[in-house]
Design a protein around this motif. Structure first.
Motif, PDB file in Angstrom:
ATOM      1  N   ILE A   1      -0.134  13.152  -2.496  1.00 10.07           N
ATOM      2  CA  ILE A   1       0.071  12.212  -3.593  1.00 10.07           C
ATOM      3  C   ILE A   1       0.039  12.925  -4.937  1.00 10.07           C
ATOM      4  O   ILE A   1       0.261  12.312  -5.967  1.00 10.07           O
ATOM      5  CB  ILE A   1      -1.002  11.093  -3.580  1.00 10.07           C
ATOM      6  CG1 ILE A   1      -2.399  11.695  -3.830  1.00 10.07           C
ATOM      7  CG2 ILE A   1      -0.957  10.313  -2.285  1.00 10.07           C
ATOM      8  CD1 ILE A   1      -3.467  10.642  -4.037  1.00 10.07           C
TER       9      ILE A   1
ATOM     10  N   ARG B   1       5.600  12.856   1.111  1.00  8.08           N
ATOM     11  CA  ARG B   1       5.074  12.629   2.452  1.00  8.08           C
ATOM     12  C   ARG B   1       3.873  13.518   2.758  1.00  8.08           C
ATOM     13  O   ARG B   1       3.130  13.239   3.700  1.00  8.08           O
ATOM     14  CB  ARG B   1       6.174  12.869   3.488  1.00  8.08           C
ATOM     15  CG  ARG B   1       6.633  14.302   3.617  1.00  8.08           C
ATOM     16  CD  ARG B   1       7.820  14.420   4.581  1.00  8.08           C
ATOM     17  NE  ARG B   1       8.189  15.784   4.877  1.00  8.08           N
ATOM     18  CZ  ARG B   1       8.941  16.534   4.087  1.00  8.08           C
ATOM     19  NH1 ARG B   1       9.397  16.028   2.952  1.00  8.08           N
ATOM     20  NH2 ARG B   1       9.246  17.778   4.422  1.00  8.08           N
TER      21      ARG B   1
ATOM     22  N   ARG C   1       7.523   3.884   6.442  1.00  5.19           N
ATOM     23  CA  ARG C   1       7.113   2.976   5.368  1.00  5.19           C
ATOM     24  C   ARG C   1       7.893   1.662   5.426  1.00  5.19           C
ATOM     25  O   ARG C   1       7.351   0.590   5.170  1.00  5.19           O
ATOM     26  CB  ARG C   1       7.324   3.649   4.009  1.00  5.19           C
ATOM     27  CG  ARG C   1       6.347   4.778   3.714  1.00  5.19           C
ATOM     28  CD  ARG C   1       4.901   4.251   3.747  1.00  5.19           C
ATOM     29  NE  ARG C   1       3.925   5.281   3.498  1.00  5.19           N
ATOM     30  CZ  ARG C   1       3.435   5.576   2.282  1.00  5.19           C
ATOM     31  NH1 ARG C   1       3.881   4.922   1.224  1.00  5.19           N
ATOM     32  NH2 ARG C   1       2.535   6.521   2.141  1.00  5.19           N
TER      33      ARG C   1
ATOM     34  N   ALA D   1       0.834  -1.207   0.000  1.00  3.18           N
ATOM     35  CA  ALA D   1       0.000   0.000   0.000  1.00  3.18           C
ATOM     36  C   ALA D   1       0.865   1.251   0.000  1.00  3.18           C
ATOM     37  O   ALA D   1       1.869   1.332   0.704  1.00  3.18           O
ATOM     38  CB  ALA D   1      -0.903  -0.008   1.236  1.00  3.18           C
ATOM     39  N   GLY D   2       0.460   2.218  -0.823  1.00  3.19           N
ATOM     40  CA  GLY D   2       1.163   3.487  -0.882  1.00  3.19           C
ATOM     41  C   GLY D   2       2.365   3.506  -1.806  1.00  3.19           C
ATOM     42  O   GLY D   2       3.098   4.500  -1.841  1.00  3.19           O
ATOM     43  N   THR D   3       2.578   2.423  -2.551  1.00  5.84           N
ATOM     44  CA  THR D   3       3.707   2.383  -3.483  1.00  5.84           C
ATOM     45  C   THR D   3       3.206   2.301  -4.917  1.00  5.84           C
ATOM     46  O   THR D   3       2.073   1.890  -5.172  1.00  5.84           O
ATOM     47  CB  THR D   3       4.635   1.185  -3.197  1.00  5.84           C
ATOM     48  OG1 THR D   3       3.919  -0.042  -3.395  1.00  5.84           O
ATOM     49  CG2 THR D   3       5.152   1.240  -1.773  1.00  5.84           C
TER      50      THR D   3
ATOM     51  N   THR E   1       7.408   5.292  -3.571  1.00  3.27           N
ATOM     52  CA  THR E   1       6.168   5.748  -2.961  1.00  3.27           C
ATOM     53  C   THR E   1       5.310   6.509  -3.957  1.00  3.27           C
ATOM     54  O   THR E   1       5.812   7.102  -4.917  1.00  3.27           O
ATOM     55  CB  THR E   1       6.452   6.668  -1.759  1.00  3.27           C
ATOM     56  OG1 THR E   1       7.120   7.847  -2.223  1.00  3.27           O
ATOM     57  CG2 THR E   1       7.309   5.970  -0.730  1.00  3.27           C
TER      58      THR E   1
END
Length: 457
Positions: A356, A353, A330, A106-108, A349
């Motif tokens: 997005i 931070r 992360r 998640a988040g990559t 990512t």
């Protein structure tokens, strides 16, 4: 019976001691040439200028393997370093973790496993090449490559590092196209990662203290790698220049300029840890107090000099702190979701931070996207190879420190100091390629110190 014969018999009879005597090795009738190791270190500035840089390690690993096999075929045993099982376990985990390349945490950024295999193959090839370097350097005898000479070659690379740092400070925009770069297709050579390997440049131009400034990188590709290698090599320089103390002191004083101008807080911390470690390991209170006093005086001199403003500005500007905290979080999330073998490699990512809504573009291929595992060897190991790979990696070096803990020779102190400093550096520096190479050579020196009589220095 001579003391040398007694040393050999005692060494061979020691329980769990897997190192054959030097006499057996030297009577095997096959000498390993020193040129693969000596040429790699002595000529590294040339390899850098040619655009080979870290590529020289897998290139020279080939003749090393051939020579080791040829020696074994002629009756010369190939010795393995103490604790080598730990390192083999780490390499096994690196290979096994390739099976997780298709996972998209998640988040990559989602990506096919095939697109990630290039980076994985590069790291695996370098790990294998450096393993060969460790075994080859450790199998060389005093007749083939004296430990004193190996220490001198590492000290030489410290001088090269200082020279590269000065070049980065006073000619930060210096760069040129290397021969290797010329023959690469434009689509390949223009990639940032490829540029760091084949395009020689003096410094990275970065805005760290509110303005763009050159941070020394030559000949190691990145300013963080420059700082890491400086810290790993300085001890070998001090040992190798013991007979030329005045020149050594002058070199170290000159080195203060690129050390401060690098704005590299990790390097500053690493040097402090190294000094304290050597003072404590020496076992002499007077030396410890002298080192502390000299360190305090040095800090005072730097702060009252023009360099003091640079130090203050860096400490007041922690622009990278937020990014590092974000990436550490992360990486730890990755350990929670894949604790045994990790994800096989780093991940990119989605955005930054804070948002997005940022990312790559044709004009800035690295804008906005951060690399999980790119902010320190510890975090990369945890994320890419899980707890198993991390424990195996550190287990090898911890085993060496414990095995060679009684070695208080100048060479032994410099080598063990490099390993201890590297542990601190894993919090913010990645080890591949040259830092790990120097760690392996430090390990080889400790290993050879144990299996030889006396110390070269």
């Amino acid at each position: 019976m001579t003391s040398a014969h007694l040393t050999e018999r005692t060494s061979a009879a020691r329980p769990g001691h897997a190192i054959p005597s030097r006499r057996r090795t030297e009577q095997a009738g096959f000498d390993l040439p020193a040129w693969p190791v000596a040429g790699l270190l002595l000529l590294y500035p040339l390899w850098w200028a040619l655009g080979l840089g870290v590529l020289i390690f897998p290139i020279l690993a080939v003749p090393m393997v051939v020579l080791l096999i040829r020696g074994a075929a002629r009756g010369r045993p190939v010795r393995m370093p103490p604790g080598f099982a730990w390192w083999l376990l780490f390499l096994t985990v690196v290979v096994v973790s390739i099976g997780a390349l298709g996972a998209d945490p998640a988040g990559t950024v989602p990506e096919r496993a095939g697109a990630r295999i290039v980076g994985v193959a590069f790291r695996l090839a370098q790990y294998a090449s450096l393993t060969v370097l460790l075994v080859y350097a450790g199998n060389l005898t005093e007749r083939e490559l004296p430990r004193r000479r190996l220490v001198g070659l590492l000290g030489w690379l410290f001088v090269v590092t200082v020279a590269g740092g000065l070049l980065g400070v006073f000619a930060g925009h210096f760069a040129f196209t290397s021969p290797v770069e010329m023959v690469l297709p434009a689509g390949v050579r223009n990639k940032g990662f490829v540029q760091s390997m084949v395009h020689p440049y003096a410094a990275q131009i970065m805005d760290v203290v509110g303005e763009s400034r050159p941070r020394p990188a030559a000949p190691w590709g990145y300013t963080n790698t420059w700082g890491n290698n400086f810290c790993l090599l300085v001890g070998f320089f001090v040992v190798s220049s013991a007979k030329h103390r005045l020149l050594a002191v002058l070199c170290l004083l000159v080195a203060l300029v690129p050390v401060v101008e690098s704005l590299n807080r990790g390097l500053w911390i690493g040097l402090g840890v190294s000094v304290l470690y050597v003072a404590l390991r020496s076992g002499r209170i007077a030396l410890l107090l002298g080192v502390l006093a000299a360190g305090a005086l040095l800090v005072l001199v730097v702060l009252v000099s023009p360099l003091g403003g640079t130090v203050t500005a860096r400490l007041d500007n922690g622009k990278s702190d937020g990014v590092r905290s974000f990436l550490v979080g992360r990486a730890l999330d990755g350990v929670v979701h894949s604790p045994v073998i990790g994800y096989g490699s780093t991940r990119t990512t989605i955005g930054g931070r804070n948002s997005i809504a940022v990312g790559e573009s044709s004009g800035c291929e690295r804008c906005g996207n951060f690399t999980v595992g790119g902010n320190g060897q510890l975090w990369q190991l945890l994320y890419a190879h899980g707890l198993t790979g991390t424990i195996a990696y550190f287990g090898f070096f911890v085993h060496g420190l414990w095995r060679f803990r009684r070695d208080r020779s100048p060479t032994g102190l410099a080598a063990s100091c490099a390993i201890v400093a590297s542990f601190v550096a894993t919090l913010w520096y990645n080890a591949l390629v040259t830092p790990l190479a120097f760690l392996f050579l430090a390990y080889a020196l400790l290993w050879r110190n144990q299996s030889s009589e006396g110390d070269p220095t």
